[in-house]
Design a protein around this motif. Structure first.
Motif, PDB file in Angstrom:
ATOM      1  N   ILE A   1     -62.582  56.816  47.789  1.00 36.20           N
ATOM      2  CA  ILE A   1     -62.681  56.796  49.254  1.00 36.20           C
ATOM      3  C   ILE A   1     -62.473  55.411  49.842  1.00 36.20           C
ATOM      4  O   ILE A   1     -62.132  55.295  51.021  1.00 36.20           O
ATOM      5  N   PHE A   2     -62.694  54.331  49.055  1.00 30.59           N
ATOM      6  CA  PHE A   2     -62.509  52.989  49.592  1.00 30.59           C
ATOM      7  C   PHE A   2     -61.090  52.466  49.386  1.00 30.59           C
ATOM      8  O   PHE A   2     -60.780  51.340  49.767  1.00 30.59           O
ATOM      9  N   GLU A   3     -60.206  53.266  48.749  1.00 36.70           N
ATOM     10  CA  GLU A   3     -58.831  52.825  48.558  1.00 36.70           C
ATOM     11  C   GLU A   3     -58.101  52.825  49.903  1.00 36.70           C
ATOM     12  O   GLU A   3     -58.302  53.732  50.722  1.00 36.70           O
ATOM     13  N   PRO A   4     -57.235  51.840  50.131  1.00 43.31           N
ATOM     14  CA  PRO A   4     -56.484  51.835  51.393  1.00 43.31           C
ATOM     15  C   PRO A   4     -55.539  53.022  51.475  1.00 43.31           C
ATOM     16  O   PRO A   4     -54.893  53.386  50.497  1.00 43.31           O
ATOM     17  N   PHE A   5     -55.500  53.645  52.648  1.00 43.93           N
ATOM     18  CA  PHE A   5     -54.636  54.777  52.960  1.00 43.93           C
ATOM     19  C   PHE A   5     -55.038  56.054  52.240  1.00 43.93           C
ATOM     20  O   PHE A   5     -54.323  57.054  52.317  1.00 43.93           O
ATOM     21  N   PHE A   6     -56.166  56.063  51.526  1.00 38.45           N
ATOM     22  CA  PHE A   6     -56.636  57.323  50.952  1.00 38.45           C
ATOM     23  C   PHE A   6     -57.461  58.053  52.006  1.00 38.45           C
ATOM     24  O   PHE A   6     -58.419  57.505  52.552  1.00 38.45           O
ATOM     25  N   THR A   7     -57.084  59.282  52.319  1.00 42.43           N
ATOM     26  CA  THR A   7     -57.821  60.062  53.317  1.00 42.43           C
ATOM     27  C   THR A   7     -57.699  61.534  52.979  1.00 42.43           C
ATOM     28  O   THR A   7     -56.699  61.975  52.410  1.00 42.43           O
ATOM     29  N   THR A   8     -58.744  62.277  53.296  1.00 42.11           N
ATOM     30  CA  THR A   8     -58.717  63.731  53.130  1.00 42.11           C
ATOM     31  C   THR A   8     -58.528  64.428  54.463  1.00 42.11           C
ATOM     32  O   THR A   8     -58.584  65.656  54.533  1.00 42.11           O
ATOM     33  N   LYS A   9     -58.318  63.630  55.535  1.00 50.84           N
ATOM     34  CA  LYS A   9     -58.128  64.222  56.859  1.00 50.84           C
ATOM     35  C   LYS A   9     -56.693  64.722  56.999  1.00 50.84           C
ATOM     36  O   LYS A   9     -55.787  64.330  56.244  1.00 50.84           O
ATOM     37  N   GLU A  10     -56.486  65.553  58.010  1.00 53.97           N
ATOM     38  CA  GLU A  10     -55.149  66.070  58.271  1.00 53.97           C
ATOM     39  C   GLU A  10     -54.229  64.931  58.707  1.00 53.97           C
ATOM     40  O   GLU A  10     -54.679  63.873  59.155  1.00 53.97           O
ATOM     41  N   VAL A  11     -52.928  65.177  58.575  1.00 56.14           N
ATOM     42  CA  VAL A  11     -51.941  64.185  58.994  1.00 56.14           C
ATOM     43  C   VAL A  11     -52.130  63.872  60.472  1.00 56.14           C
ATOM     44  O   VAL A  11     -52.254  64.774  61.302  1.00 56.14           O
ATOM     45  N   GLY A  12     -52.175  62.574  60.787  1.00 55.72           N
ATOM     46  CA  GLY A  12     -52.358  62.148  62.162  1.00 55.72           C
ATOM     47  C   GLY A  12     -53.805  62.022  62.584  1.00 55.72           C
ATOM     48  O   GLY A  12     -54.093  61.563  63.688  1.00 55.72           O
ATOM     49  N   LYS A  13     -54.761  62.423  61.724  1.00 57.87           N
ATOM     50  CA  LYS A  13     -56.181  62.346  62.065  1.00 57.87           C
ATOM     51  C   LYS A  13     -56.835  61.065  61.585  1.00 57.87           C
ATOM     52  O   LYS A  13     -57.995  60.797  61.915  1.00 57.87           O
ATOM     53  N   GLY A  14     -56.161  60.274  60.767  1.00 62.37           N
ATOM     54  CA  GLY A  14     -56.769  59.038  60.288  1.00 62.37           C
ATOM     55  C   GLY A  14     -55.807  58.263  59.416  1.00 62.37           C
ATOM     56  O   GLY A  14     -54.905  58.840  58.788  1.00 62.37           O
ATOM     57  N   THR A  15     -55.979  56.919  59.393  1.00 59.31           N
ATOM     58  CA  THR A  15     -55.072  56.061  58.622  1.00 59.31           C
ATOM     59  C   THR A  15     -55.514  55.880  57.185  1.00 59.31           C
ATOM     60  O   THR A  15     -54.735  55.428  56.347  1.00 59.31           O
ATOM     61  N   GLY A  16     -56.767  56.185  56.879  1.00 61.45           N
ATOM     62  CA  GLY A  16     -57.271  55.904  55.540  1.00 61.45           C
ATOM     63  C   GLY A  16     -57.656  54.454  55.333  1.00 61.45           C
ATOM     64  O   GLY A  16     -57.816  54.010  54.196  1.00 61.45           O
ATOM     65  N   LEU A  17     -57.782  53.684  56.415  1.00 63.30           N
ATOM     66  CA  LEU A  17     -58.138  52.262  56.303  1.00 63.30           C
ATOM     67  C   LEU A  17     -59.557  51.960  56.792  1.00 63.30           C
ATOM     68  O   LEU A  17     -60.023  50.831  56.659  1.00 63.30           O
ATOM     69  N   GLY A  18     -60.246  52.937  57.367  1.00 61.52           N
ATOM     70  CA  GLY A  18     -61.571  52.676  57.925  1.00 61.52           C
ATOM     71  C   GLY A  18     -62.556  52.208  56.878  1.00 61.52           C
ATOM     72  O   GLY A  18     -63.214  51.168  57.026  1.00 61.52           O
ATOM     73  N   LEU A  19     -62.679  52.955  55.771  1.00 62.07           N
ATOM     74  CA  LEU A  19     -63.626  52.567  54.722  1.00 62.07           C
ATOM     75  C   LEU A  19     -63.141  51.338  53.970  1.00 62.07           C
ATOM     76  O   LEU A  19     -63.949  50.584  53.412  1.00 62.07           O
ATOM     77  N   SER A  20     -61.813  51.105  53.923  1.00 55.54           N
ATOM     78  CA  SER A  20     -61.298  49.871  53.320  1.00 55.54           C
ATOM     79  C   SER A  20     -61.793  48.669  54.108  1.00 55.54           C
ATOM     80  O   SER A  20     -62.167  47.635  53.542  1.00 55.54           O
ATOM     81  N   GLN A  21     -61.801  48.780  55.452  1.00 55.08           N
ATOM     82  CA  GLN A  21     -62.330  47.682  56.273  1.00 55.08           C
ATOM     83  C   GLN A  21     -63.809  47.485  56.022  1.00 55.08           C
ATOM     84  O   GLN A  21     -64.298  46.348  55.921  1.00 55.08           O
ATOM     85  N   VAL A  22     -64.558  48.575  55.853  1.00 55.34           N
ATOM     86  CA  VAL A  22     -66.016  48.476  55.647  1.00 55.34           C
ATOM     87  C   VAL A  22     -66.318  47.729  54.355  1.00 55.34           C
ATOM     88  O   VAL A  22     -67.118  46.788  54.342  1.00 55.34           O
ATOM     89  N   ILE A  23     -65.684  48.124  53.261  1.00 61.15           N
ATOM     90  CA  ILE A  23     -66.010  47.475  51.988  1.00 61.15           C
ATOM     91  C   ILE A  23     -65.477  46.045  51.947  1.00 61.15           C
ATOM     92  O   ILE A  23     -66.116  45.147  51.398  1.00 61.15           O
ATOM     93  N   GLY A  24     -64.301  45.804  52.577  1.00 63.79           N
ATOM     94  CA  GLY A  24     -63.794  44.435  52.620  1.00 63.79           C
ATOM     95  C   GLY A  24     -64.715  43.520  53.403  1.00 63.79           C
ATOM     96  O   GLY A  24     -65.010  42.398  52.986  1.00 63.79           O
ATOM     97  N   PHE A  25     -65.191  43.986  54.569  1.00 68.30           N
ATOM     98  CA  PHE A  25     -66.135  43.203  55.368  1.00 68.30           C
ATOM     99  C   PHE A  25     -67.421  42.946  54.592  1.00 68.30           C
ATOM    100  O   PHE A  25     -67.934  41.822  54.575  1.00 68.30           O
ATOM    101  N   ALA A  26     -67.954  43.972  53.930  1.00 73.08           N
ATOM    102  CA  ALA A  26     -69.210  43.813  53.187  1.00 73.08           C
ATOM    103  C   ALA A  26     -69.052  42.810  52.052  1.00 73.08           C
ATOM    104  O   ALA A  26     -69.894  41.920  51.863  1.00 73.08           O
ATOM    105  N   LYS A  27     -67.978  42.939  51.285  1.00 73.50           N
ATOM    106  CA  LYS A  27     -67.769  42.023  50.162  1.00 73.50           C
ATOM    107  C   LYS A  27     -67.579  40.590  50.645  1.00 73.50           C
ATOM    108  O   LYS A  27     -68.126  39.640  50.072  1.00 73.50           O
ATOM    109  N   GLN A  28     -66.773  40.413  51.684  1.00 73.65           N
ATOM    110  CA  GLN A  28     -66.505  39.059  52.179  1.00 73.65           C
ATOM    111  C   GLN A  28     -67.754  38.444  52.797  1.00 73.65           C
ATOM    112  O   GLN A  28     -67.894  37.220  52.836  1.00 73.65           O
ATOM    113  N   SER A  29     -68.699  39.276  53.245  1.00 70.86           N
ATOM    114  CA  SER A  29     -69.942  38.778  53.829  1.00 70.86           C
ATOM    115  C   SER A  29     -71.017  38.569  52.780  1.00 70.86           C
ATOM    116  O   SER A  29     -72.148  38.226  53.116  1.00 70.86           O
TER     117      SER A  29
END
Length: 820
Positions: free
Chosen positions: A623-651
């Protein structure tokens, strides 16, 4: 002289001190007027050897016996006759309720209570057992309290040390590769380590008594029990070998059980202590060596014939076999050993040769041979892996096994060496390692391909919008309404592209952050209000935040973005209806997450829990992989959780997730605690508003990219400022050295060849402290690693108003804090 207090027993120090004291000024008055109940109680207490004290009268004045004196410590000189509460004011919070209950008529008994008596004037930990009893006056009313006390510190600490020792012993036992065990004098097993259960598969309690015998090979039970029973009866140490069935593999392995008795002073056995160790490999080696010795012994009639027959036996094996006597002379050697030795050292060994003398031309190898053979000739049996040839395995690599050589009467007369070619095995291991590395590389390339494809897909979509809008904007007949709409589309698309690159940089932990110290609880309450607009009216947001402050050092914008991303995912998982719970816990350790080591902390933990459909187990790892999403096409980029884990790690933190299908998911964001920020100086840091008739500035622009440089200078000139453009940091330093006073500010890119923007800013801070510096970047590894550079930062892509605001901020800050 008449004794005013004849009721006090003679010969006690406290009796003498009571007699010597002037009691007329106290609430009790002279001793001759004291009530009989007080006199009797004092008489009994002073004569008793147990530590006691009495608190009497409305002021609860203190009396005590000689045994109680050491307890008072530094208070001893002033305690007699003072109110009990004043004497023990330091522990009144602990004993006050007991005093109140006793004076109400209820006796109190407490055991092993920890009190800080500070007897020597410094804090101390001590434990006490005592009873409080009410004391009645002559009329039967409660007039005070009586206490019998005893210090139990030594016993409490001793029991604690005993528990610690037992716990230490228990851990030592469980970590021992051997199996410690005990049994009673009759041979009933009473304890054993869990290692026995792991080996045999027996259940806890099953080996008790004689249940351990069930794990033995049936053929070994009669002999084992005979030896065991004989040793128990004779009181001699137990030493017996038997086989057990290993539950994990189903094979039988040889074990050695040993035990020694512990006796009392009279010599009677109290308990047996033993260990069981795995001797299977040694047994097999001994059996093989015994077979070899038996073969050799059958063929040996005299020394010369023995050597010849040894050689005959050695030639039947593919191994390199040699034997030395105790003086390093060759007893036997087969052809394979002699050939390899000659290839390596240029001399062929023969029976009777001094092996060390053969290596005189190779001193380093001679010393190695001396050290290794000395161990073998001393009776040690061991195995080495020694390489002959180069690292590429073009020549053989041998495993060397050394065993003792004995004569027919069992006397040690030398040692054997067996050298087996293990090159194929080592090559196989290396091939496996190369295959694993190739697999890791393929997985990495697959991830890179997925990332590249996702970025290309999104950016091509955005470029399509921009290109189409620009083409329409070029048409001279385009109506104003449509021109405004296309300009808005271009602006919105640029913002989306900037957010996409920000999310990618955040996932890669390369996002330049602007951290600040903030109270996470306060910020979480504010974000909860904002999330109502994101999640919709049908989702109820519950916030659970502790009252105490919880400070962290993070980028507030990135924090809010991470929480919004988590809230949006939760909203979608609940199909827009349910309860979203935000919970904050402080002072926690960081657990081990996804195989990474934890940390002691302290950390703040923000959990976001939903009541949605949950995450399938096979998707949790992705789920934290970039562009991985289980949502329908057009419903999400798959980058939301990538931003969350990147922010957490960098902090300095991490993100954990727990979920069950149909029961929702909980994401926990861990961020390290920080000390509260220092108070502001009160000068005010609000961004200044543009002033009417604001004067134009002279700005030094440092930018190596020609297109960006032209665009930047054009923006500044359109804002009414004069510019000088330097293509490198070195050129900028030359401009400032030539005429430093003409510039009001420096606007510099960060990533440039040669001297970078951060290094340029630091040099200018030293050489020209009054000159404001603004940095700009779309990505910088330097800023991602060093968020404390202290310079104003404008992120690319930027707009004209962002540049204008940055200039006003640095100039206002410079006016408030001029350099000395």
């Amino acid at each position: 002289m008449a004794d005013d207090v004849p009721f006090l027993p003679p010969g006690t120090r406290m009796g003498a001190e009571i007699r010597a004291r002037d009691w007329s000024a106290t609430s009790l008055g002279p001793p001759e007027h004291w009530p009989a109940a007080l006199r009797n109680t004092l008489s009994l207490m002073l004569a008793c050897p147990t530590a006691m004290f009495l608190a009497w009268g409305p002021d609860l004045l203190c009396f005590y016996n000689d045994a109680y004196r050491p307890i008072l410590g530094y208070r001893l000189g002033t305690a007699l006759g003072r109110p009990f509460r004043e004497v023990w004011g330091s522990i009144w919070d602990e004993i006050g309720p007991l005093v109140d209950a006793t004076l109400a008529g209820s006796s109190q008994t407490l055991t092993d209570v920890m009190l800080d008596l500070s007897r020597e004037g410094v804090p101390e930990r001590s434990w006490w057992s005592f009873t409080y009893s009410p004391v009645r006056d002559d009329a039967g009313a409660i007039a005070g309290l009586f206490c019998v006390t005893a210090e139990t510190t030594d016993r409490v600490l001793g029991e604690a040390r005993l528990r610690e020792s037992e716990d230490h012993f228990r851990h030592t036992v469980e970590l021992n590769p051997q199996v410690p065990w005990t049994c009673d004098p009759e041979g009933n097993v009473t304890s054993y380590s869990n290692r026995w259960l792991e080996l045999t598969g027996q259940a806890p309690g099953e080996p008790d008594g004689d249940g351990w015998i069930k794990a033995l090979h049936p053929d070994d039970v009669p002999w084992t029990m005979t030896v065991f029973s004989h040793c128990l009866a004779a009181g001699e140490p137990v030493d017996v070998d038997y086989r057990i069935r290993v539950a994990r593999t189903g094979e039988y392995r040889w074990m050695r059980a040993r035990a020694w008795p512990r006796r009392d002073e009279a010599g009677a056995i109290l308990r047996w202590y033993g260990v069981v160790e795995d001797v299977h490999d040694r047994k097999l080696a001994e059996e093989r060596l015994r077979e070899i010795n038996e073969t050799l012994e059958r063929r040996v009639a005299e020394a010369l014939a023995q050597r010849k027959l040894w050689a005959d036996v050695f030639e039947t094996t593919d191994a390199l076999v040699g034997a030395l006597d105790l003086d390093f002379r060759v007893l036997a050697v087969n052809r394979a050993y002699a050939d390899e030795f000659a290839r390596l050292y240029g001399v062929r060994p023969a029976v009777g040769d001094d092996l060390l003398a053969l290596l005189d031309a190779h001193p380093a190898q001679r010393e190695v041979a001396r050290a290794v053979w000395s161990r073998a000739l001393a009776g040690e049996e061991f195995t080495l892996v020694e390489e002959f040839g180069d690292q590429d395995r073009r020549q053989a690599c041998y495993e060397l096994k050394f065993t003792a050589l004995r004569d027919a009467r069992g006397r040690r007369i030398g040692a054997f060496q067996y050298a087996q070619d293990v090159t194929p095995r080592l090559r196989s291991q290396e091939q496996l390692a190369r295959a694993e590395e190739a697999l890791r590389h393929a997985q990495k390339m697959e991830a890179v391909g997925q990332l590249t494809g996702g970025v290309a897909h999104d950016f091509n979509n955005m470029l399509t919008i921009i290109r189409s809008s620009v083409e329409f904007l070029r048409r001279p007949s385009l109506p104003e309404e449509r021109r405004v709409r296309y300009l808005a589309a271009v602006s919105d698309t640029v913002d989306r592209a900037a957010r996409l690159t920000s999310q990618l940089l955040s996932f890669a932990r390369r996002q330049p952050l602007k951290p600040e110290i903030l109270d996470l609880g306060e910020r979480l309450r504010g974000v909860a209000d904002m999330l109502n607009a994101v999640t919709g009216a049908r989702i109820r947001i519950v916030t659970q935040v502790p009252a105490a402050p919880c400070h962290v050092r993070v980028d507030p914008s990135q924090l809010e973005t991470a929480l919004v991303n988590l809230a949006v995912n939760a909203r979608d998982a609940m199909a827009g209806e349910g309860t979203l719970t935000l919970r904050l816990a402080c002072g926690l350790p960081l657990p081990s997450i996804r195989g990474h080591a934890g940390a002691a902390g302290p950390f703040a933990a923000v959990s976001v829990a939903d009541e949605g459909a949950g995450i399938a187990p096979e998707n949790l790892a992705r789920i934290f992989e970039p562009f991985f999403t289980t949502k329908e096409v057009g419903k999400g980029t798959g980058l939301g959780l990538s931003q969350v884990i990147g922010f957490a790690k960098q902090s300095g933190g991490d993100v954990d997730v727990a979920s069950r299908i149909g029961e929702g998911a909980t994401f926990v964001l861990y961020l390290p605690h920080a000390d509260p920020a220092a108070p502001e100086d009160g000068t005010g840091a609000d961004e200044p508003e543009p002033e009417a008739g604001e004067r134009g500035l002279h700005v030094l622009v440092v930018e190596d990219n020609l297109d960006v440089g032209r665009f930047c200078t054009q923006i500044l000139e359109d804002l009414g400022h004069a510019t000088v453009w330097a293509h490198t940091a070195e050129a900028a330093l030359a401009e400032l050295e030539h005429e430093p006073a003409r510039f009001d500010a420096v606007f510099s890119d960060v990533v440039m060849p040669g001297i970078g923007g951060v290094e340029l800013a630091r040099r200018l801070r030293v050489a020209h402290p009054d000159l404001p510096v603004i940095l700009t970047t779309g990505y910088s590894d330097v800023l991602a690693r060093d968020d404390a550079h202290g310079f104003e930062l404008v992120r690319k892509p930027y707009a004209a108003d962002q540049v204008a605001r940055a200039l006003r901020r640095v100039l206002a800050r410079q006016r408030r804090h001029p350099s000395p």
